[in-house]
Design a protein around this motif. Structure first.
Motif, PDB file in Angstrom:
ATOM      1  N   LYS A 341     -25.552 -20.542  26.767  1.00 31.82           N
ATOM      2  CA  LYS A 341     -26.688 -20.710  25.876  1.00 31.82           C
ATOM      3  C   LYS A 341     -26.984 -22.178  25.634  1.00 31.82           C
ATOM      4  N   VAL A 342     -25.939 -22.947  25.441  1.00 39.19           N
ATOM      5  CA  VAL A 342     -26.132 -24.381  25.221  1.00 39.19           C
ATOM      6  C   VAL A 342     -26.748 -25.023  26.450  1.00 39.19           C
ATOM      7  N   ALA A 343     -26.256 -24.666  27.623  1.00 39.38           N
ATOM      8  CA  ALA A 343     -26.755 -25.293  28.849  1.00 39.38           C
ATOM      9  C   ALA A 343     -28.190 -24.902  29.142  1.00 39.38           C
ATOM     10  N   ILE A 344     -28.559 -23.656  28.819  1.00 38.57           N
ATOM     11  CA  ILE A 344     -29.916 -23.204  29.124  1.00 38.57           C
ATOM     12  C   ILE A 344     -30.918 -23.824  28.169  1.00 38.57           C
ATOM     13  N   ASN A 345     -30.581 -23.924  26.904  1.00 38.21           N
ATOM     14  CA  ASN A 345     -31.561 -24.338  25.909  1.00 38.21           C
ATOM     15  C   ASN A 345     -31.857 -25.821  25.948  1.00 38.21           C
ATOM     16  N   HIS A 346     -30.920 -26.637  26.313  1.00 41.72           N
ATOM     17  CA  HIS A 346     -31.185 -28.068  26.291  1.00 41.72           C
ATOM     18  C   HIS A 346     -30.096 -28.811  27.037  1.00 41.72           C
ATOM     19  N   ASN A 347     -30.307 -30.063  27.157  1.00 42.19           N
ATOM     20  CA  ASN A 347     -29.328 -30.926  27.799  1.00 42.19           C
ATOM     21  C   ASN A 347     -28.403 -31.502  26.730  1.00 42.19           C
ATOM     22  N   PRO A 348     -27.117 -31.104  26.689  1.00 44.39           N
ATOM     23  CA  PRO A 348     -26.235 -31.527  25.598  1.00 44.39           C
ATOM     24  C   PRO A 348     -25.652 -32.914  25.788  1.00 44.39           C
ATOM     25  N   ARG A 349     -26.238 -33.730  26.625  1.00 45.11           N
ATOM     26  CA  ARG A 349     -25.649 -35.034  26.931  1.00 45.11           C
ATOM     27  C   ARG A 349     -25.371 -35.892  25.703  1.00 45.11           C
ATOM     28  N   PRO A 350     -26.286 -36.049  24.719  1.00 45.37           N
ATOM     29  CA  PRO A 350     -25.995 -36.945  23.599  1.00 45.37           C
ATOM     30  C   PRO A 350     -24.929 -36.421  22.663  1.00 45.37           C
ATOM     31  N   PHE A 351     -24.595 -35.104  22.737  1.00 43.62           N
ATOM     32  CA  PHE A 351     -23.684 -34.502  21.763  1.00 43.62           C
ATOM     33  C   PHE A 351     -22.352 -34.100  22.375  1.00 43.62           C
ATOM     34  N   THR A 352     -22.063 -34.558  23.572  1.00 40.14           N
ATOM     35  CA  THR A 352     -20.840 -34.135  24.257  1.00 40.14           C
ATOM     36  C   THR A 352     -19.582 -34.666  23.595  1.00 40.14           C
ATOM     37  N   LYS A 353     -19.675 -35.771  22.866  1.00 40.40           N
ATOM     38  CA  LYS A 353     -18.481 -36.359  22.243  1.00 40.40           C
ATOM     39  C   LYS A 353     -18.133 -35.703  20.906  1.00 40.40           C
ATOM     40  N   ILE A 354     -19.018 -34.831  20.414  1.00 43.72           N
ATOM     41  CA  ILE A 354     -18.762 -34.153  19.145  1.00 43.72           C
ATOM     42  C   ILE A 354     -17.968 -32.882  19.423  1.00 43.72           C
ATOM     43  N   LYS A 355     -16.951 -32.624  18.617  1.00 44.37           N
ATOM     44  CA  LYS A 355     -16.094 -31.465  18.823  1.00 44.37           C
ATOM     45  C   LYS A 355     -16.891 -30.175  18.667  1.00 44.37           C
ATOM     46  N   ARG A 356     -16.573 -29.214  19.495  1.00 42.48           N
ATOM     47  CA  ARG A 356     -17.198 -27.912  19.403  1.00 42.48           C
ATOM     48  C   ARG A 356     -16.659 -27.152  18.177  1.00 42.48           C
ATOM     49  N   PRO A 357     -17.352 -26.099  17.732  1.00 44.12           N
ATOM     50  CA  PRO A 357     -16.867 -25.344  16.567  1.00 44.12           C
ATOM     51  C   PRO A 357     -15.473 -24.768  16.805  1.00 44.12           C
ATOM     52  N   GLN A 358     -14.669 -24.822  15.749  1.00 40.52           N
ATOM     53  CA  GLN A 358     -13.322 -24.270  15.823  1.00 40.52           C
ATOM     54  C   GLN A 358     -13.391 -22.760  15.640  1.00 40.52           C
ATOM     55  N   LYS A 359     -12.852 -21.999  16.573  1.00 38.68           N
ATOM     56  CA  LYS A 359     -12.975 -20.557  16.546  1.00 38.68           C
ATOM     57  C   LYS A 359     -11.942 -19.943  15.594  1.00 38.68           C
ATOM     58  N   LEU A 360     -12.405 -19.042  14.721  1.00 37.39           N
ATOM     59  CA  LEU A 360     -11.561 -18.339  13.765  1.00 37.39           C
ATOM     60  C   LEU A 360     -11.794 -16.838  13.894  1.00 37.39           C
ATOM     61  N   SER A 361     -10.712 -16.074  13.811  1.00 41.13           N
ATOM     62  CA  SER A 361     -10.880 -14.629  13.715  1.00 41.13           C
ATOM     63  C   SER A 361     -11.355 -14.273  12.310  1.00 41.13           C
ATOM     64  N   LYS A 400     -20.137 -31.645  10.099  1.00 39.19           N
ATOM     65  CA  LYS A 400     -20.402 -32.400  11.338  1.00 39.19           C
ATOM     66  C   LYS A 400     -21.885 -32.723  11.516  1.00 39.19           C
ATOM     67  N   TRP A 401     -22.712 -32.304  10.596  1.00 38.18           N
ATOM     68  CA  TRP A 401     -24.143 -32.499  10.794  1.00 38.18           C
ATOM     69  C   TRP A 401     -24.524 -33.973  10.921  1.00 38.18           C
ATOM     70  N   LYS A 406     -26.760 -38.588  13.812  1.00 34.48           N
ATOM     71  CA  LYS A 406     -26.609 -39.961  14.320  1.00 34.48           C
ATOM     72  C   LYS A 406     -26.800 -40.013  15.835  1.00 34.48           C
ATOM     73  N   ALA A 407     -26.241 -39.026  16.562  1.00 32.61           N
ATOM     74  CA  ALA A 407     -26.416 -38.996  18.022  1.00 32.61           C
ATOM     75  C   ALA A 407     -27.882 -38.790  18.373  1.00 32.61           C
ATOM     76  N   HIS A 408     -28.547 -37.933  17.620  1.00 34.63           N
ATOM     77  CA  HIS A 408     -29.968 -37.679  17.882  1.00 34.63           C
ATOM     78  C   HIS A 408     -30.803 -38.922  17.611  1.00 34.63           C
ATOM     79  N   ILE A 409     -30.528 -39.608  16.505  1.00 32.35           N
ATOM     80  CA  ILE A 409     -31.282 -40.829  16.182  1.00 32.35           C
ATOM     81  C   ILE A 409     -31.050 -41.902  17.240  1.00 32.35           C
TER      82      ILE A 409
END
Length: 437
Positions: A341-361, A400-401, A406-409
């Motif tokens: 989904k991330v790859a299809i919707n946009h190019n995540p290049r500017p946000f690659t250094k930000i940690k992905r969401p931590q998965k919780l049950s 993390k917002w 900041k990456a977007h700006i």
């Protein structure tokens, strides 16, 4: 002639040219132009090129050998040049490199005229004379312009005048086998007339293309002059020039920011650009809009701190609807769906250094919320919870917002910077005076 050759560097020694060798330069790239004017002179320009040297000697270096080939090719490669392939009858014409050289650039012989010199050195009636005679008849090496035969001054005729030289040539052709050739193909007088006619016919054929080249050069120079703008020699002219330049720059930036792309600056860009390359093009607002959408989608998919995985329990039953344990980590298929989904919707290049969401049950998520509720207890009655706990949970989920913002700006700032640099490069001439100022 001596003064001219000295100025061309031919008479100077090698050490005068910065070399330690005492070798005398045999050739030069400079052109010595001699104009002969008169009422009876033919409209003709002849360029006498140096003969192609095969190997170096004590009087010619390898540099001279290479220079003769370079000079010859620079002239005969031009499509509007008539090539006179001069060969000597004292040497087998199969060994004379000029024939292969002209056929390299004129394979059909459409603009090449062969010249045979020193035919008087051939033994009368010999096979060699017959070979050159067939060559002069255009039966061996074919040129559309044909061949021409000339007789040079011999050593004994070195002091002959032009008239004496011409008389000797005419006398030779009356006795030689070459005299049976058409009169227009032998002798220097007929050569002058033949070259004049060939040149006139060649100019007629090349004139349309020449006009096209002149029009292209004129249009190119006009564009260059338009980029330079009006003359600006005085301070007032410089002020007016800078004012108009600044106003034009402002109007383009304003149109790009407002999304008005009707101007020539936006129309002249390459058509068919992919939507993902808008940031590299001139349509600034469209590029920023696309980046805003990518930013919003990125925050929606990956902006939260915890990604809670698991299905809800059925309230009317003690059994879970889902057969998998509540604390089981998400499968690799689920992770692949999220990343796709991330790859299809946009190019995540500017946000690659930000940690992905931590998965919780779901069970761990309930434990996390319970801990926050306990941590946030206030004056509420037992059994109730502090309503501010919702805000605290939201603050932690959105922690993390600011990294995404900041990456977007930073990315938007980079696109704007490249846009401004592109406008300056396209609309501002490379004027040294402006650069210094």
């Amino acid at each position: 002639m001596a003064k001219a050759t000295e100025l061309m560097g031919i008479d100077n020694l090698g050490d005068h040219q910065g070399s330690n060798s005492n070798h005398r330069r045999a050739f030069a790239r400079d052109v010595l132009s001699v104009e002969i004017e008169g009422p009876n002179r033919p409209q003709l320009t002849v360029v006498d090129l140096p003969g192609i040297v095969q190997s170096q000697t004590k009087d010619t270096t390898q540099e001279d050998v290479d220079m003769t080939v370079e000079i010859t090719e620079s002239y005969i490669s031009q499509p509007r040049t008539i090539c006179l392939a001069v060969i000597s009858a004292t040497n087998d014409y199969a060994n004379q490199p000029i024939l292969n050289k002209v056929r390299q650039f004129d394979p059909k012989g459409e603009r090449t005229l062969g010249i045979i010199t020193k035919p008087d050195r051939l033994p009368p009636g010999s096979d060699t004379e017959n070979q050159f005679f067939r060559l002069a008849k255009n039966e061996d090496i074919f040129f559309e312009l044909g061949w021409h035969v000339l007789k040079n001054r011999s050593f004994e005729e070195a002091e002959f005048s032009i008239q004496e030289r011409n008389s000797s040539e005419m006398s030779y052709f009356r006795k030689s086998i070459f005299g049976t050739l058409p009169p227009a193909h032998v002798g220097v007088r007929s050569l002058v007339n033949r070259l004049s006619r060939l040149l006139f016919s060649h100019v007629q054929q090349a004139l349309p293309r020449l006009q096209e080249e002149l029009d292209e050069a004129l249009e190119y120079n006009r564009k260059e002059l338009s980029v330079m703008g009006e003359p600006r020699t005085s301070s007032e002219e410089c002020k007016m020039f800078l004012t108009r330049l600044g106003l034009n720059f402002y109007e383009i930036c304003k149109a790009a920011v407002n999304g008005h792309y009707e101007g020539q600056y936006f129309i002249s860009e390459g058509k068919g650009s992919h939507i993902q390359r808008l940031a590299l093009n001139r349509r600034l607002r469209a590029a920023i809009q696309l980046m805003n959408q990518n930013f919003a989608e990125e925050v929606r998919l990956n902006g939260h701190k915890y990604h809670i995985h698991g299905r809800e329990e059925n309230a009317s039953s003690t059994k879970q609807v889902d057969t998998e344990p509540l604390d089981e980590e998400p499968s690799e298929d689920d992770e692949e769906v999220v990343s796709r989904k991330v790859a299809i919707n946009h190019n995540p290049r500017p946000f690659t250094k930000i940690k992905r969401p931590q998965k919780l049950s779901r069970r761990k998520a309930v434990t996390w919320v319970n801990d926050v509720v306990i941590r946030a207890r206030g004056r509420e009655l037992l059994g109730n919870f502090n309503p501010l706990v919702i805000a605290e949970l939201f603050w932690e989920q959105s922690s993390k917002w600011h990294l995404f913002a900041k990456a977007h700006i930073d990315e938007v700032s980079g696109v704007c910077q490249r846009f401004l640099e592109s406008v300056l490069k396209d609309k501002t001439p490379l004027d040294k005076s402006l650069t210094k100022s």
